[in-house]
Structures are given as structure tokens and as C-alpha cells.
Design a protein around this motif. Sequence first.
Motif, PDB file in Angstrom:
ATOM      1  N   ARG A  25       0.830  -1.207   0.000  1.00 29.55           N
ATOM      2  CA  ARG A  25       0.000   0.000   0.000  1.00 29.55           C
ATOM      3  C   ARG A  25       0.869   1.264   0.000  1.00 29.55           C
ATOM      4  NH1 ARG A  25      -5.086  -1.817   1.740  1.00 29.55           N
ATOM      5  NH2 ARG A  25      -5.064  -3.667   3.015  1.00 29.55           N
ATOM      6  N   ALA A 347      -9.861   1.318  22.102  1.00 29.44           N
ATOM      7  CA  ALA A 347      -9.864   0.960  20.678  1.00 29.44           C
ATOM      8  C   ALA A 347      -9.862  -0.556  20.543  1.00 29.44           C
ATOM      9  CB  ALA A 347      -8.642   1.538  19.976  1.00 29.44           C
ATOM     10  N   HIS A 348     -10.662  -1.041  19.614  1.00 25.12           N
ATOM     11  CA  HIS A 348     -10.723  -2.482  19.378  1.00 25.12           C
ATOM     12  C   HIS A 348      -9.468  -2.923  18.606  1.00 25.12           C
ATOM     13  CE1 HIS A 348     -12.191  -6.377  18.025  1.00 25.12           C
ATOM     14  NE2 HIS A 348     -13.175  -6.256  18.904  1.00 25.12           N
ATOM     15  N   PRO A 349      -8.888  -4.074  18.967  1.00 26.75           N
ATOM     16  CA  PRO A 349      -7.687  -4.538  18.259  1.00 26.75           C
ATOM     17  C   PRO A 349      -7.877  -4.635  16.739  1.00 26.75           C
ATOM     18  CG  PRO A 349      -8.060  -5.889  20.219  1.00 26.75           C
ATOM     19  CD  PRO A 349      -9.230  -4.959  20.100  1.00 26.75           C
ATOM     20  N   TYR A 350      -9.089  -5.003  16.311  1.00 26.98           N
ATOM     21  CA  TYR A 350      -9.339  -5.115  14.864  1.00 26.98           C
ATOM     22  C   TYR A 350      -9.134  -3.764  14.174  1.00 26.98           C
ATOM     23  CZ  TYR A 350     -11.734  -5.992  10.442  1.00 26.98           C
ATOM     24  OH  TYR A 350     -12.033  -6.113   9.105  1.00 26.98           O
ATOM     25  N   ASP A 351      -9.613  -2.702  14.803  1.00 27.63           N
ATOM     26  CA  ASP A 351      -9.463  -1.356  14.233  1.00 27.63           C
ATOM     27  C   ASP A 351      -7.996  -0.944  14.196  1.00 27.63           C
ATOM     28  OD1 ASP A 351     -12.236  -1.099  13.949  1.00 27.63           O
ATOM     29  OD2 ASP A 351     -12.460  -0.380  16.006  1.00 27.63           O
ATOM     30  N   SER A 354      -6.244  -2.872  11.490  1.00 26.98           N
ATOM     31  CA  SER A 354      -6.616  -2.431  10.140  1.00 26.98           C
ATOM     32  C   SER A 354      -5.904  -1.132   9.781  1.00 26.98           C
ATOM     33  CB  SER A 354      -8.131  -2.214  10.041  1.00 26.98           C
ATOM     34  OG  SER A 354      -8.809  -3.415  10.280  1.00 26.98           O
ATOM     35  N   HIS A 358      -2.962  -0.371   6.837  1.00 28.94           N
ATOM     36  CA  HIS A 358      -2.978   0.661   5.809  1.00 28.94           C
ATOM     37  C   HIS A 358      -1.682   1.455   5.756  1.00 28.94           C
ATOM     38  CE1 HIS A 358      -6.731   0.564   3.642  1.00 28.94           C
ATOM     39  NE2 HIS A 358      -7.199  -0.051   4.710  1.00 28.94           N
ATOM     40  N   MET A 409      -7.072   8.518  15.113  1.00 27.30           N
ATOM     41  CA  MET A 409      -8.284   8.258  14.340  1.00 27.30           C
ATOM     42  C   MET A 409      -9.376   7.613  15.185  1.00 27.30           C
ATOM     43  SD  MET A 409      -6.665   6.866  10.757  1.00 27.30           S
ATOM     44  CE  MET A 409      -8.257   6.631   9.940  1.00 27.30           C
ATOM     45  N   LEU A 410      -8.956   6.781  16.104  1.00 32.22           N
ATOM     46  CA  LEU A 410      -9.936   5.934  16.783  1.00 32.22           C
ATOM     47  C   LEU A 410     -10.401   6.478  18.127  1.00 32.22           C
ATOM     48  CD1 LEU A 410      -8.208   2.495  16.056  1.00 32.22           C
ATOM     49  CD2 LEU A 410     -10.312   3.347  15.006  1.00 32.22           C
TER      50      LEU A 410
ATOM     51  N   TRP B  21      -6.454   6.965   1.969  1.00 30.75           N
ATOM     52  CA  TRP B  21      -7.121   5.947   2.787  1.00 30.75           C
ATOM     53  C   TRP B  21      -7.573   6.528   4.124  1.00 30.75           C
ATOM     54  CZ3 TRP B  21      -5.540   4.512   7.652  1.00 30.75           C
ATOM     55  CH2 TRP B  21      -4.247   4.862   8.029  1.00 30.75           C
ATOM     56  N   MET B  22      -6.778   7.462   4.642  1.00 25.91           N
ATOM     57  CA  MET B  22      -7.075   7.974   5.984  1.00 25.91           C
ATOM     58  C   MET B  22      -8.393   8.758   5.988  1.00 25.91           C
ATOM     59  SD  MET B  22      -4.460   9.873   8.562  1.00 25.91           S
ATOM     60  CE  MET B  22      -2.995   9.052   8.025  1.00 25.91           C
ATOM     61  N   TYR B  25     -11.226   6.316   5.803  1.00 27.85           N
ATOM     62  CA  TYR B  25     -11.479   5.624   7.073  1.00 27.85           C
ATOM     63  C   TYR B  25     -12.055   6.571   8.121  1.00 27.85           C
ATOM     64  CZ  TYR B  25     -10.072   1.018   5.736  1.00 27.85           C
ATOM     65  OH  TYR B  25     -10.058  -0.213   5.137  1.00 27.85           O
ATOM     66  N   ASN B  26     -11.615   7.801   8.085  1.00 28.19           N
ATOM     67  CA  ASN B  26     -12.216   8.769   9.013  1.00 28.19           C
ATOM     68  C   ASN B  26     -13.709   8.919   8.741  1.00 28.19           C
ATOM     69  OD1 ASN B  26     -10.144   9.507  10.772  1.00 28.19           O
ATOM     70  ND2 ASN B  26      -9.227  10.870   9.240  1.00 28.19           N
ATOM     71  N   ILE B  29     -15.475   5.842   9.979  1.00 28.44           N
ATOM     72  CA  ILE B  29     -15.620   5.870  11.442  1.00 28.44           C
ATOM     73  C   ILE B  29     -16.787   6.784  11.834  1.00 28.44           C
ATOM     74  CG2 ILE B  29     -14.462   6.674  13.563  1.00 28.44           C
ATOM     75  CD1 ILE B  29     -11.812   5.593  12.180  1.00 28.44           C
ATOM     76  N   SER B  54     -14.042  -9.547  15.316  1.00 32.82           N
ATOM     77  CA  SER B  54     -14.948  -8.597  15.957  1.00 32.82           C
ATOM     78  C   SER B  54     -16.359  -9.177  15.960  1.00 32.82           C
ATOM     79  CB  SER B  54     -14.930  -7.252  15.226  1.00 32.82           C
ATOM     80  OG  SER B  54     -15.280  -7.422  13.876  1.00 32.82           O
ATOM     81  N   ASP B  74     -18.448  -4.221  18.131  1.00 28.67           N
ATOM     82  CA  ASP B  74     -17.477  -3.762  19.137  1.00 28.67           C
ATOM     83  C   ASP B  74     -16.270  -3.088  18.481  1.00 28.67           C
ATOM     84  OD1 ASP B  74     -16.686  -6.179  18.082  1.00 28.67           O
ATOM     85  OD2 ASP B  74     -16.147  -7.098  19.993  1.00 28.67           O
ATOM     86  N   ALA B  75     -16.102  -3.261  17.165  1.00 27.49           N
ATOM     87  CA  ALA B  75     -14.998  -2.577  16.469  1.00 27.49           C
ATOM     88  C   ALA B  75     -15.587  -1.461  15.607  1.00 27.49           C
ATOM     89  CB  ALA B  75     -14.240  -3.571  15.601  1.00 27.49           C
ATOM     90  N   ILE B  76     -14.968  -0.296  15.621  1.00 23.30           N
ATOM     91  CA  ILE B  76     -15.563   0.876  14.980  1.00 23.30           C
ATOM     92  C   ILE B  76     -15.517   0.786  13.452  1.00 23.30           C
ATOM     93  CG2 ILE B  76     -13.460   2.283  15.206  1.00 23.30           C
ATOM     94  CD1 ILE B  76     -16.994   3.674  15.610  1.00 23.30           C
ATOM     95  N   ILE B  77     -14.461   0.173  12.903  1.00 23.07           N
ATOM     96  CA  ILE B  77     -14.396   0.028  11.441  1.00 23.07           C
ATOM     97  C   ILE B  77     -15.477  -0.936  10.973  1.00 23.07           C
ATOM     98  CG2 ILE B  77     -12.980  -0.875   9.530  1.00 23.07           C
ATOM     99  CD1 ILE B  77     -10.542   0.386  10.924  1.00 23.07           C
ATOM    100  N   THR B  78     -15.606  -2.028  11.712  1.00 25.56           N
ATOM    101  CA  THR B  78     -16.684  -2.983  11.404  1.00 25.56           C
ATOM    102  C   THR B  78     -18.037  -2.277  11.509  1.00 25.56           C
ATOM    103  OG1 THR B  78     -15.290  -4.679  12.411  1.00 25.56           O
ATOM    104  CG2 THR B  78     -17.556  -5.295  11.949  1.00 25.56           C
ATOM    105  N   GLU B 112     -11.812  -5.512   1.367  1.00 29.83           N
ATOM    106  CA  GLU B 112     -10.967  -6.414   2.164  1.00 29.83           C
ATOM    107  C   GLU B 112     -11.618  -6.780   3.498  1.00 29.83           C
ATOM    108  OE1 GLU B 112      -8.304  -3.206   1.882  1.00 29.83           O
ATOM    109  OE2 GLU B 112      -7.921  -3.192   4.032  1.00 29.83           O
ATOM    110  N   HIS B 113     -12.457  -5.867   4.012  1.00 34.27           N
ATOM    111  CA  HIS B 113     -13.133  -6.168   5.280  1.00 34.27           C
ATOM    112  C   HIS B 113     -14.273  -7.149   5.091  1.00 34.27           C
ATOM    113  CE1 HIS B 113     -10.912  -3.121   7.447  1.00 34.27           C
ATOM    114  NE2 HIS B 113     -11.091  -2.326   6.409  1.00 34.27           N
ATOM    115  N   ASN B 120     -14.688 -11.121  10.522  1.00 34.77           N
ATOM    116  CA  ASN B 120     -15.113 -10.051  11.422  1.00 34.77           C
ATOM    117  C   ASN B 120     -16.632 -10.021  11.559  1.00 34.77           C
ATOM    118  OD1 ASN B 120     -15.762  -9.223   8.885  1.00 34.77           O
ATOM    119  ND2 ASN B 120     -14.242  -7.599   8.778  1.00 34.77           N
TER     120      ASN B 120
END
Lengths: 411, 143
Positions: A25, A347-351, A354, A358, A409-410, B21-22, B25-26, B29, B54, B74-78, B112-113, B120
Motif C-alpha cells: 500500500r 480501541a478495538h484490536p481489529y481497528d 486495520s 494501511h 483516528m480511533l 485511505w485515511m 477511514y475517518n 468511522i 470482531s 465492538d470494532a468501529i471500522i466494522t 478487504e473487510h 469479522n
Amino acid sequence: MDLAVMQYSVDKIRADFPILKQMIRKYPLVYFDNGATTQKPVKVIEAVDRYYLTINSNIHRGVHYLSNEATDAFEQARKRVATFINAPESREVIFTKGTTESINLVANSLAGFLLKEGDEVMVTEMEHHANIVPWQMVCERVGAKLKVVPISDSGELLVESLDSLLTERVKIIAFAHVSNVLGTINPVQEICAKAHERGILTLVDGAQGIAHQTVDVQSLGCDFYVFSGHKMYAPMGTGVLWGKASLLESMPPYQGGGEMIDKVSFTGTTYNVIPYKFEAGTPDVGGVIGLMAAIDYLTEIDFGSALEYEEGVMHYAYESLKQIEGLRFIGDAKRRTGVISFILNGAHPYDVGSILDHQGIAVRTGHHCAQPLMDRFAIPGTVRASFSIYNTREEVDKLVAGLKVAANMLL
Amino acid sequence: MNAVDEKGLAIASEFEMFDEWMDKYNYLIELGKSLPLIDEKDKTTSNLISGCQSRVWLSANYENGKVYFKGDSDAIITKGIVSVLIRSMDGAGVDDIIASELDWLDNTGLKEHLSPTRSNGLVAMIKQMKLYAMAFKVKYENK
């Protein structure tokens, strides 16, 4: 620091691992998932290639030239593994497809033979599922019970509890050399001594130990030591079960098939001698030859000083991560190696994983196949950075910077 | 094209605006934060879709021929992706949900998620949303 470590050139080592030159990436790859699998040096890749290009053939049964060459190489690898872990005899080295298969082999062979109704098997609270579930399955089958050695909040085994836990009902204790989540180095010698005083067998899960410690099975004093090749720079699908010859000889085979037999008729079969008795079917010959190449590589670069260098990087990581606000380590054992697990509060480990991904940074997140341990700490998972002989302090700095981005971010 | 995928294409175009990407993702979120949250009392085992990484909770209601979802993770991206999926399907008819192909997810850059290997809970969630639609169809519309 001795001279060998000072002369250790990580740049030279990194050049041996072509995959590390990759951009992920648009970022240079930072690989901190070595606890899951290490990358492979060119020498290993070439050894596997050479096997398929020049001597590929089935082993132990051919009369022809190639079969003899392949058999010789395979048996040479067995000797090399024996030397690497200081096993008294090479016939005590059994090739498997990995740690998991090695443990399943021992558990299933002992079921009914040594392990009977009312007996107990001891594991620890920090075990990988691969060192829990096979035992649970055979316990269920024979009517034995699975017992658990507890750990402290810092992630160390409560060794003193063994005095009351190791009763006469316990037939075997199976435990990790090094925890795949906490990095804790368990006191193998002490545990083995306590077990042997009571006539209890010991199996050490060396999946995380083998790449971060010089392993001497005789001085560790265990009965079985199991590990995977792919976590020590060798190909996927290779693993080892080392066991004391006298024990392996008395144990019944695990799987039936070719190679493991002496004589077969429809009224009965007699079995081959060790190690062949436990190597049913065609093994991954190319992989095992790659494992030999990995051992040769580690010897060549002076594994001891490579490990000292790696410890230095891990220690630097530990100190650097400590500076991050809201970061909490999971596991704080005095003797540790290989991995650092942590969570960013809130923060969740998955986040976190991820967002690191990146930035080209590979870590592992989740429960690391150790759900009982996650329950022990009441967390859904951790972020785990695991180290290798090719990681650098600059990479640690990138991890720290990446985590700060994630926190921004989180949180 | 069915209504779900039409809405999905519009959502995907929001994501296509981001070069970095940031920023993407922001935004994701933020979307996670605006998700119609499932009631705490509905966070039951039967509404839980457990992934290895997750966890996702999902509930569904049927009103006047339309399906409404609530969820959480429980995960914010999810959670952000849960929100994207719910936005595309919320208030749609059962047939649109069942027929949706969700190809527009390819354009979001979040694919990818949604890989089964990510574990997840999201792949199972999509399946669950369609199962809800099928169940409502059988229960209320197959007269």
C-alpha cells in the motif's frame, strides 16, 4: 554485548529475505507477524526449488537413483534437526506437518494406552488452542479430565500450584515453552522436574520457543518437544515431534498407512520401528529439506548472536511502546521473548490492526487462538507485535508512529 | 436494478471521492457513529454474529412491507461497514433485499473487510440480512 552481536549486520540478514523489500500500500513492508509465521530466506526457497528441480521422488521405497537421493536428503534433515535441538538420537525426530499435528499425534497415541478413565491431563491457562483441544478430545474419548494450571496477572504460570495440582491421577502435563500471546518464557526445567518426581510425562509446545531460544531438549528435561518449521524460517507444512526413544517405542502408532508398517496381512499388521512407525503416508520431502536449509542458515549466521540482536529490538519496542498514552501491555512476565501483546485503551484490536495495515505494518490482532487466556484477562483480543532476527529499530519507530495515527483516528 | 443496489451505488460514490485511505477511514468511522444502534436489550446471543476478530449484532423489523435494520459492533471500522450495509438496505422491500447483488461494495475500497477470511462477522451479517428478508417474505407476504 559481545563481538559477534556487534558485528551482526541486520542489513545483510534482510538481504537474505527478498519478501521484505516489498512495498505494501505504497509503504515499505514492516513485518511484525513473525509469531504467526516467519519469512523464508533465499537459501530455504532455493533448497526447496532444487529438490523439485533435481531429486524429486518418493522416499524410502525406491530402488532407483533419485529415490535414494531424496531419501538420503530426508534422513540428513532428520540428523540436522536432532543436532539443532541436541536430541540424543535422530530416530527420536518425527516429521509432522506442524506443531498441531505433533500434539495430536502424542495425545491420540497416549489415549487408551497411557490415558484411561479417571486420569487427568494438565495444561495451562496460557495455552494455544492446539495444546488444549487435542487433549480435550482424547479426554472425552477415554473419560479422562482436563485440568488447568492458573497464571498470574503478569502472565506467569503459578508454578507453586503444581504441588497440589499434580496428583497421582495426572498422566501428562502439556505446556508452552513460550506463550504465543504473552511472550512469557515458562520455567520448563522446573516444571519437568516436578512432573518427573511424580512419574508424570511432559510435553513442551515449542511453537514459539524454537525461533527465540536455543533449544536443548536434554537440558530442558522434557519427554516430548514439538514445533513447526514455518515459525523458524522453514517452509509451511513442516513440523517436528521429538520424543524420548523409549517412550516412542512403547507408544502405539497414530495413523495407519504406508511407510509405518513392518508386515501387513488381512489378519494383522506389525509396525515399523521409530521414527517410521509415526510417519504414515508420503511426507513433505521438499519442505523437510527446506527445514534443513533453515537450520543450516541459522547456524551459518550464528543463531545465538541473531537472537541477542532480536532481544535488543524487542526490548527497544517494549520501551518505545510504553511511551504511548493509553497503551496497556497484556503480559508483563520477567522472562519473555518473541512477542509483545497490548491494547490501546478504548480501541478495538481489529481497528488498530486495520489502520496499521494501511500503513504497511503487519501485526496480528484477535484472540490468537487462546480464547481461555482472553477470558482470563477479560479482553476480546490484543494487538500482537512479534519479532524476528530481521526486524529493526527503525521498524519499531514506524510501528509506534503508526499506532499514534491509529490512536488519533480511533480515540 | 433493484432499489438496494441503486442506493448502494450512491453510497459507493461517496467513498470514491477520497484519494487518501485515511480520509476514507475517518469518514467510515463517522458513519459508524451514526449507525441506528440496536437496543442494549436486543444485544442477545441470537442477534449476535460472532466473528473471530470482531462481533456484530443485528436486528430487523418488518413494517408495512418494508424491512428496517439496527446493528452494532465492538470494532468501529466494522461498525462503519455495518452502517454502510444497513443504509443500503434499510427501508427496502423484501424482494429488493433478496435480489441485491451488492457489487457496488467493490467500488468502496472496503472490500478487504468483507473477505470471508477476515472473520469479522460482516460476511455472515450480509447473509443474515437476506435471511431476515426471506423470513419476512414467507411470514407476511406469501399469502
